[in-house]
Structure formats: structure tokens, C-alpha cells
Design a protein around this motif. Structure first.
Motif, mmCIF file in Angstrom:
data_model
loop_
_atom_site.group_PDB
_atom_site.id
_atom_site.type_symbol
_atom_site.label_atom_id
_atom_site.label_comp_id
_atom_site.label_asym_id
_atom_site.label_seq_id
_atom_site.Cartn_x
_atom_site.Cartn_y
_atom_site.Cartn_z
ATOM 1 N N SER A 179 0.833 -1.209 0.000
ATOM 2 C CA SER A 179 0.000 0.000 0.000
ATOM 3 C C SER A 179 0.865 1.255 0.000
ATOM 4 O O SER A 179 0.526 2.258 -0.652
ATOM 5 C CB SER A 179 -0.933 0.000 1.213
ATOM 6 N N MET A 180 1.993 1.222 0.698
ATOM 7 C CA MET A 180 2.911 2.361 0.701
ATOM 8 C C MET A 180 3.529 2.568 -0.680
ATOM 9 O O MET A 180 3.623 3.700 -1.179
ATOM 10 C CB MET A 180 4.001 2.147 1.749
ATOM 11 N N ALA A 181 3.950 1.474 -1.308
ATOM 12 C CA ALA A 181 4.535 1.569 -2.652
ATOM 13 C C ALA A 181 3.505 2.084 -3.649
ATOM 14 O O ALA A 181 3.828 2.880 -4.544
ATOM 15 C CB ALA A 181 5.067 0.208 -3.086
ATOM 16 N N LEU A 182 2.254 1.646 -3.516
ATOM 17 C CA LEU A 182 1.190 2.107 -4.404
ATOM 18 C C LEU A 182 0.969 3.609 -4.260
ATOM 19 O O LEU A 182 0.810 4.325 -5.254
ATOM 20 C CB LEU A 182 -0.107 1.354 -4.088
ATOM 21 N N ALA A 183 0.979 4.096 -3.012
ATOM 22 C CA ALA A 183 0.791 5.527 -2.782
ATOM 23 C C ALA A 183 1.929 6.339 -3.388
ATOM 24 O O ALA A 183 1.703 7.397 -3.993
ATOM 25 C CB ALA A 183 0.690 5.799 -1.279
ATOM 26 N N VAL A 184 3.159 5.856 -3.237
ATOM 27 C CA VAL A 184 4.314 6.552 -3.811
ATOM 28 C C VAL A 184 4.220 6.548 -5.333
ATOM 29 O O VAL A 184 4.482 7.564 -5.997
ATOM 30 C CB VAL A 184 5.629 5.906 -3.346
ATOM 31 N N PHE A 185 3.847 5.415 -5.914
ATOM 32 C CA PHE A 185 3.725 5.306 -7.369
ATOM 33 C C PHE A 185 2.706 6.310 -7.910
ATOM 34 O O PHE A 185 2.958 7.016 -8.887
ATOM 35 C CB PHE A 185 3.314 3.886 -7.744
ATOM 36 N N VAL A 186 1.553 6.390 -7.249
ATOM 37 C CA VAL A 186 0.501 7.298 -7.702
ATOM 38 C C VAL A 186 0.965 8.747 -7.608
ATOM 39 O O VAL A 186 0.787 9.538 -8.539
ATOM 40 C CB VAL A 186 -0.779 7.086 -6.873
#
Length: 270
Positions: free
Chosen positions: A171-178
Motif C-alpha cells: 500500500s505504501m509503494a502504491l501511494a508513492v507510485f501514484v
């Protein structure tokens, strides 16, 4: 509690140093789009640190997780305050070590890896209100996906520690990606997700890192309060699968062969 706080300090310092050096290396690489490498680095590093620190101190390493833990009663207010202080000190130590060893040119170009809405030598970036919205939304996503699972004792026990850490790190990686790919603005360092990570380089590097620094504190804490309100209204009982088909209008159960015999179907227990 003091041993757990020392663990938070050590883990936060190590995380800041490791994560920031990896991100700077990705951005300074010769890849066509190095920003795609950053979420992957965040995912791997966050997962490793979570697996190690969750059994020791809870694996917060961020005032965001500590604050929501205090709101939900997972940690006491005293422990939360000590954790946040340890995380801030850990961030300063980690970035101080980084500042001593990093190439000054890289430190200037990437603002020591700090949280910025308009980086070094860039006259534009993102507006503070837009950065606040991104910070709020991305933090809420991390809380809704990661914390909802992590704070559920039953499901955490069923899935196991590695899978829970995998979901939180993902979820952290997804937020950074977005935040990096959707905004796509030069000078914007992406979502912070961790006010302590933003404070360390701001104190040591200064300059543009203080521009809109309040965004990286206000956004996450607003997300924590909104998530807390939402979480209180989430279903307390899991979805229960029952035998039988239920009519949409009168909710009566029926079967093709026997009226009172149940067939495959499901309903939400209320």
C-alpha cells in the motif's frame, strides 16, 4: 516501553538512510523513467523493516502509524509521544549520516532526499493545496488498506506476519507510485507518508524543504482522523456465506426443487 522506543529510533534512522539512498540512486540512474523504480525500492525496503520491527515495537517508524494507533487504543498516549520523539530523533540521525557521506552535488539536486513541493533550482512544482490533497488521499489509502488489516487481530493471525507486512508495504509503494506518476511535476518529491522523514532533511538541508512543509504534517493527520471516523463504521462481522437463494425484494429463501431447501447464495449478516 523504552526498549521499544529505542527500537523505533534505530529502525527509523536505518530506514531513512537506506530508503533515501536507494531513492536517490534510482532517480540518478540512466533509466528512461527512473520514477518507476522508486515504488519498487519502497516496497522491498519497507517490507524488510516491517518484518523485523513489528514483533519488537509494532513497526511504526512513522508518526502517522503511531497517531492512528493511539486513536484506536493500540498504544497509550504516553507511548505514542515517546515513539514520535524517537522517530524524529531517528530521522535526524539517519539524514545526518546521509549528509556526511552523500555527494554534495546529489544532495543539492535532490534536496537531500527530503519532502519538497518545489525542489532545488525549480521555480515551479505543485501548489500547496494540491500537495495537501495528494498527501491526504495517499495516506488515507495506506491506512485503509494496510492498517485495517494490521489492526485486525483475527485476520492478522490467519494471514501471518509476512503477509500483513506485504500488504502494508504494498500500500505504501502504491501511494508513492501514484503521487510520482500522476502529478509528474518537476520539483515535487512525491507523497511523504511520514512527517518525521520530512522533518529530518528540512532541519539539516533547509532551503526549499521548508516551503509547504506544513503539508506533510497536516495531510497525514487529517487522513488519520478521517480514517478513524470511517473505521468506526466498518462492519464488525465478516461476510457470512449461507446456503440458499434470497429474493431481492422480499428476502425469502427458495430452491428450484424444494421450497425450503437452501441452495448456493450469500448474504451479509447484520
Amino acid at each position: 516501553m523504552w526498549k521499544a522506543a529505542l527500537t523505533e529510533l534505530t529502525a527509523t534512522a536505518s530506514l531513512m538512510f537506506t530508503l533515501t539512498t536507494s531513492i536517490v540512486a534510482c532517480l540518478d540512474s540512466h533509466e528512461t523513467d527512473p520514477k518507476l523504480l522508486v515504488p519498487f525500492a519502497v516496497f522491498i525496503i519497507a517490507f524488510l523493516f516491517l518484518v523485523v520491527t513489528v514483533p519488537l515495537s509494532g513497526g511504526h517508524m512513522s508518526p502517522v502509524f503511531t497517531f492512528i494507533g493511539a486513536l484506536k487504543g493500540v498504544v497509550t498516549l504516553t507511548r505514542a509521544l515517546i515513539y514520535v520523539l524517537a522517530q524524529i530523533i531517528g530521522s535526524i540521525i539517519g539524514f545526518f549520516i546521509l549528509k556526511c557521506v552523500i555527494d554534495p552535488k546529489l544532495a543539492y539536486t535532490y534536496s537531500l532526499g527530503g519532502c519538497a513541493i518545489d525542489g532545488q533550482g525549480v521555480s515551479f512544482g505543485v501548489k500547496p493545496q494540491n500537495a495537501l490533497l495528494v498527501e491526504f488521499t495517499c495516506t488515507f489509502v495506506v491506512l485503509f488498506v494496510g492498517v485495517t488489516l494490521a489492526f485486525d487481530k483475527k485476520r492478522s493471525r490467519e494471514l501471518g506476519l509476512p503477509m500483513v507486512c506485504l500488504v502494508v508495504a504494498g500500500s505504501m509503494a502504491l501511494a508513492v507510485f501514484v503521487s510520482l506518476t500522476v502529478t509528474g511535476r518537476a520539483g515535487y518529491a512525491g507523497v511523504g507518508l511520514n512527517p518525521a522523514r520530512c522533518l529530518g532533511p528540512a532541519l539539516l538541508h533547509g532551503g526549499p524543504l521548508w516551503h509547504g512543509h506544513w503539508v506533510f504534517w497536516l495531510g497525514p493527520f487529517l487522513a488519520c482522523m478521517v480514517y478513524y471516523i470511517v473505521s468506526m463504521n466498518l462492519p464488525k462481522v465478516d461476510l457470512i456465506w449461507l446456503e440458499g437463494e434470497h429474493d431481492v425484494y422480499d428476502n425469502t429463501s427458495f430452491s428450484k426443487d424444494l421450497p425450503e431447501q437452501c441452495n448456493a447464495g450469500f448474504q451479509l449478516q447484520v
